[in-house]
Design an enzyme around this catalytic site. Structure first.
Site, PDB file in Angstrom:
ATOM      1  N   GLN A 208     100.890  15.421  42.664  1.00  0.00           N
ATOM      2  CA  GLN A 208     100.846  17.054  42.978  1.00  0.00           C
ATOM      3  C   GLN A 208     102.370  17.592  44.212  1.00  0.00           C
ATOM      4  O   GLN A 208     103.071  18.169  44.460  1.00  0.00           O
ATOM      5  CB  GLN A 208     100.016  16.948  44.651  1.00  0.00           C
ATOM      6  CG  GLN A 208      99.718  18.162  45.031  1.00  0.00           C
ATOM      7  CD  GLN A 208      98.840  19.195  44.034  1.00  0.00           C
ATOM      8  OE1 GLN A 208      97.844  19.039  43.741  1.00  0.00           O
ATOM      9  NE2 GLN A 208      99.192  20.789  44.041  1.00  0.00           N
TER      10      GLN A 208
ATOM     11  N   HIS B   8      91.089  18.418  43.688  1.00  0.00           N
ATOM     12  CA  HIS B   8      92.055  17.520  42.762  1.00  0.00           C
ATOM     13  C   HIS B   8      92.545  16.348  42.412  1.00  0.00           C
ATOM     14  O   HIS B   8      91.794  14.947  41.804  1.00  0.00           O
ATOM     15  CB  HIS B   8      92.977  18.062  41.531  1.00  0.00           C
ATOM     16  CG  HIS B   8      91.875  19.089  40.857  1.00  0.00           C
ATOM     17  ND1 HIS B   8      91.057  19.216  40.111  1.00  0.00           N
ATOM     18  CD2 HIS B   8      92.440  20.589  40.820  1.00  0.00           C
ATOM     19  CE1 HIS B   8      90.917  20.519  39.797  1.00  0.00           C
ATOM     20  NE2 HIS B   8      90.897  20.940  40.283  1.00  0.00           N
TER      21      HIS B   8
ATOM     22  N   ASP C 182      88.113  21.086  36.907  1.00  0.00           N
ATOM     23  CA  ASP C 182      88.234  22.387  36.080  1.00  0.00           C
ATOM     24  C   ASP C 182      87.818  22.577  35.080  1.00  0.00           C
ATOM     25  O   ASP C 182      87.974  21.366  34.156  1.00  0.00           O
ATOM     26  CB  ASP C 182      90.670  23.089  36.043  1.00  0.00           C
ATOM     27  CG  ASP C 182      90.317  23.420  37.677  1.00  0.00           C
ATOM     28  OD1 ASP C 182      89.382  23.268  38.642  1.00  0.00           O
ATOM     29  OD2 ASP C 182      91.539  23.417  37.501  1.00  0.00           O
TER      30      ASP C 182
ATOM     31  N   GLU D 157      87.929  31.136  42.036  1.00  0.00           N
ATOM     32  CA  GLU D 157      88.125  30.261  40.912  1.00  0.00           C
ATOM     33  C   GLU D 157      87.360  29.922  40.057  1.00  0.00           C
ATOM     34  O   GLU D 157      85.913  29.394  40.622  1.00  0.00           O
ATOM     35  CB  GLU D 157      88.592  29.198  41.245  1.00  0.00           C
ATOM     36  CG  GLU D 157      90.502  29.587  41.919  1.00  0.00           C
ATOM     37  CD  GLU D 157      91.432  27.942  42.358  1.00  0.00           C
ATOM     38  OE1 GLU D 157      90.794  26.945  41.558  1.00  0.00           O
ATOM     39  OE2 GLU D 157      92.299  27.951  41.939  1.00  0.00           O
TER      40      GLU D 157
END
Ligand SMILES: [Zn+2]
Length: 252
Positions: free
Chosen positions: A130, A167, A174, A218
């Site tokens: 990240q 995540h 996803d 999303e």
């Protein structure tokens, strides 16, 4: 303990990765670590190393006490850098918390039985992953001539601070179509939104809840919470933040 076990999740190996436009950027929050004044953020971690000022991620005791499947990550609740779920690797190399695999497998099996062709294109992301995402975006903008402050603001629109992406839990996936030419993303998302709770997943970031979650709509991001909680949330139109306030008194 960490282990990486190849499992027979029949996901395609040739993945069409989705570009960064789909990265979860925060819509902006008030105050706290989101203030970009150099003094407040730089005081927490010197910028010299990466060029990006990164706030320290600490866990509140209230959130730390949550059951594993209800663990919360959002703009107010980051996970610390040493957060390390026990991971299992999918056939396509993506990794998830090993505890969600049976339900994820069941969901994918049934989605395929319905004639669709889903794939997991993003799953677990480490703190370092990240951070790398954010830093590389920051450098890209900086190289385009932006000031340090503007480059950081622009980078944060496409990549969260490390610690602030769901995540990193290994509980979020996803989901996309493995082959959009024969099976549309929309058809996959529609099926998963309608059935995810049967397998313990919630549609995490619907547009209607973006003020609370801090994340824009999303269609592809699903989060494991367990069948009981997922069914309650999905049938009562609650997002995770609302559920945790109602049952655990965690304010959002
Ligand atoms: Zn996601």
């Amino acid at each position: 303990m960490h282990f990486h076990r190849r499992i027979a999740l029949a996901l395609v190996t040739a993945l069409a990765l989705v570009p960064a436009a789909q990265a979860e950027g925060f819509q902006g929050a008030s105050g706290g670590v989101y203030s970009f004044s150099d003094s407040s953020v730089a005081a927490q971690q010197p910028a010299a190393q990466s060029g990006v000022e990164i706030p320290t991620a600490t866990l509140s005791p209230q959130v730390a006490a949550l059951p594993w499947n209800l663990m919360l990550v959002n703009r107010n609740n980051p996970v610390p850098g040493d957060w390390s779920p026990e991971l299992v690797m999918l056939d396509n190399g993506r990794q998830v918390d090993s505890r969600i695999l049976p339900d994820l497998q069941r969901m994918f099996d049934d989605c395929r039985k319905a004639g669709l062709n889903p794939t997991v294109y993003t799953a677990y992301r480490s703190y370092e992953d990240q951070k790398d995402m954010l830093v590389s975006k920051y450098r890209q903008y900086k190289n385009q001539g932006m000031s340090r402050t503007n480059a950081q603001i622009a980078a944060l629109k496409v990549a969260n601070y490390p610690g602030y992406s769901e995540h990193q839990l290994g509980l979020a996936v996803d989901i996309d179509s493995a082959d959009p030419t024969t099976c549309s993303n929309a058809s996959v998302w529609d099926w998963v939104k309608h059935h995810c709770h049967e397998y313990g997943f919630i549609w995490r970031y619907p547009k209607q809840k973006s003020d609370i979650t801090g994340i824009d709509n999303e269609d592809w991001h699903f989060r494991y919470v367990g069948v009981e909680a997922a069914t309650y949330m999905m049938t009562n139109y609650l997002c995770l933040e609302e559920y945790l306030q109602q049952f655990y008194g965690i304010p959002y």
